[in-house]
Scaffold this motif. Structure first.
Motif, PDB file in Angstrom:
ATOM      1  N   VAL A  73     -95.930 -11.319 -64.152  1.00  0.00           N
ATOM      2  CA  VAL A  73     -94.637 -10.938 -64.663  1.00  0.00           C
ATOM      3  C   VAL A  73     -93.326 -11.394 -63.678  1.00  0.00           C
ATOM      4  O   VAL A  73     -92.244 -11.700 -64.120  1.00  0.00           O
ATOM      5  N   LYS A  74     -93.614 -11.323 -62.330  1.00  0.00           N
ATOM      6  CA  LYS A  74     -92.597 -11.597 -61.590  1.00  0.00           C
ATOM      7  C   LYS A  74     -91.948 -12.931 -61.701  1.00  0.00           C
ATOM      8  O   LYS A  74     -90.708 -13.194 -61.441  1.00  0.00           O
ATOM      9  N   ASP A  77     -88.109 -14.928 -65.778  1.00  0.00           N
ATOM     10  CA  ASP A  77     -86.686 -14.624 -65.971  1.00  0.00           C
ATOM     11  C   ASP A  77     -86.224 -14.266 -67.287  1.00  0.00           C
ATOM     12  O   ASP A  77     -86.079 -15.321 -67.974  1.00  0.00           O
ATOM     13  N   GLU A  93     -99.598  -8.027 -62.385  1.00  0.00           N
ATOM     14  CA  GLU A  93     -98.935  -7.369 -61.146  1.00  0.00           C
ATOM     15  C   GLU A  93     -98.762  -8.290 -60.045  1.00  0.00           C
ATOM     16  O   GLU A  93     -98.399  -7.860 -59.158  1.00  0.00           O
ATOM     17  N   LEU A  96     -95.656  -8.111 -57.300  1.00  0.00           N
ATOM     18  CA  LEU A  96     -95.064  -6.753 -57.750  1.00  0.00           C
ATOM     19  C   LEU A  96     -95.468  -5.584 -56.787  1.00  0.00           C
ATOM     20  O   LEU A  96     -96.543  -5.488 -56.469  1.00  0.00           O
ATOM     21  N   SER A 100     -92.212  -1.126 -58.752  1.00  0.00           N
ATOM     22  CA  SER A 100     -91.449  -2.019 -59.916  1.00  0.00           C
ATOM     23  C   SER A 100     -92.025  -2.328 -61.068  1.00  0.00           C
ATOM     24  O   SER A 100     -91.644  -2.892 -62.115  1.00  0.00           O
ATOM     25  N   GLN A 103     -90.724  -0.781 -64.579  1.00  0.00           N
ATOM     26  CA  GLN A 103     -89.358  -1.493 -65.012  1.00  0.00           C
ATOM     27  C   GLN A 103     -89.617  -2.947 -65.650  1.00  0.00           C
ATOM     28  O   GLN A 103     -88.870  -3.266 -66.465  1.00  0.00           O
ATOM     29  N   GLN A 104     -90.615  -3.472 -65.020  1.00  0.00           N
ATOM     30  CA  GLN A 104     -91.063  -4.962 -65.560  1.00  0.00           C
ATOM     31  C   GLN A 104     -91.498  -4.479 -66.929  1.00  0.00           C
ATOM     32  O   GLN A 104     -91.219  -5.343 -67.615  1.00  0.00           O
ATOM     33  N   TRP A 105     -92.482  -3.622 -67.134  1.00  0.00           N
ATOM     34  CA  TRP A 105     -93.054  -3.464 -68.471  1.00  0.00           C
ATOM     35  C   TRP A 105     -91.754  -2.849 -69.446  1.00  0.00           C
ATOM     36  O   TRP A 105     -91.613  -3.648 -70.390  1.00  0.00           O
ATOM     37  N   ASP A 107     -88.622  -3.663 -69.312  1.00  0.00           N
ATOM     38  CA  ASP A 107     -88.093  -4.937 -69.719  1.00  0.00           C
ATOM     39  C   ASP A 107     -88.730  -5.803 -70.677  1.00  0.00           C
ATOM     40  O   ASP A 107     -88.095  -6.466 -71.715  1.00  0.00           O
ATOM     41  N   LEU A 108     -89.858  -6.173 -70.511  1.00  0.00           N
ATOM     42  CA  LEU A 108     -90.712  -6.910 -71.086  1.00  0.00           C
ATOM     43  C   LEU A 108     -90.924  -6.330 -72.650  1.00  0.00           C
ATOM     44  O   LEU A 108     -91.115  -7.160 -73.569  1.00  0.00           O
ATOM     45  N   CYS A 128    -100.847  -0.396 -62.739  1.00  0.00           N
ATOM     46  CA  CYS A 128     -99.901  -1.219 -63.929  1.00  0.00           C
ATOM     47  C   CYS A 128    -100.107  -0.533 -65.250  1.00  0.00           C
ATOM     48  O   CYS A 128     -99.379  -0.676 -65.895  1.00  0.00           O
TER      49      CYS A 128
END
Length: 182
Positions: A73-74, A77, A93, A96, A100, A103-105, A107-108, A128
């Motif tokens: 996911v990194k 954008d 992951e 990552l 972090s 926060q990635q989850w 946002d997604l 994760c």
């Protein structure tokens, strides 16, 4: 919310069903998780091709946009991405730091809800999955976890594949009790 993919035949004798907005595939190396992502990709292309064949030249059918990455996911954008219909994320992951992932989850998930994007992700990490469960907290989204999340543990015994389906609530309970669902 109407989902693009409710179920899919991975092979003649292997059906995956019960898909939600966020779908996670876990399992050992070689169990077939990436094969399933590839099959979902092929399926979306088939849907789009059939829609194009059926549509009249005066009518516009929605094109299915598929975003796929094997770099986790990194590499995504979300701010500059035009919303696709389906996200396919292998090795969620990758790259990552564990701190972090949450926060990635978040946002997604917000991106998926806002833009009606269906997500299929592969992970090898209980951390994760725990971050995902925290990101599905009802205080953060208006969508109950059972309507938002499905997890599939893919198993392969050398001859046949099967997937054990966990609802969002079951995943939450497993994480709460610190059970290994990989």
């Amino acid at each position: 919310m109407k989902l693009l993919i409710d179920d899919i035949w991975v092979s003649d004798d292997f059906l995956l069903s019960g898909f939600k907005l966020i779908n996670v595939l876990v399992g050992r190396n070689g169990s077939g998780k990436t094969t399933i992502l590839n099959r979902i990709y092929d399926y979306t292309i088939d849907i789009d091709s059939r829609a194009r064949l059926r549509r009249n030249t005066r009518q516009q059918a929605n094109t299915i946009d598929v975003f796929t990455t094997r770099e986790g996911v990194k590499s995504i954008d979300l701010k500059s991405l035009r919303p696709p219909t389906v996200f396919l994320i292998d090795n969620f992951e990758t790259g990552l730091h564990p701190s972090s992932m949450y926060q990635q989850w978040v946002d997604l998930i917000h991106f998926a809800i806002k833009h009606h994007v269906q997500v299929f992700a592969v992970t090898y990490s209980n951390e994760c999955i725990a971050a995902l469960v925290r990101a599905c907290d009802p205080c953060l989204t208006d969508v109950p976890i059972n309507d938002l999340l499905s997890l599939y543990r893919v198993e392969y015994d050398g001859e046949s594949r099967r997937a054990i389906h966990y609802t969002g609530r079951q995943v939450g309970i497993a994480i709460e009790r610190q059970l290994d669902i990989l």
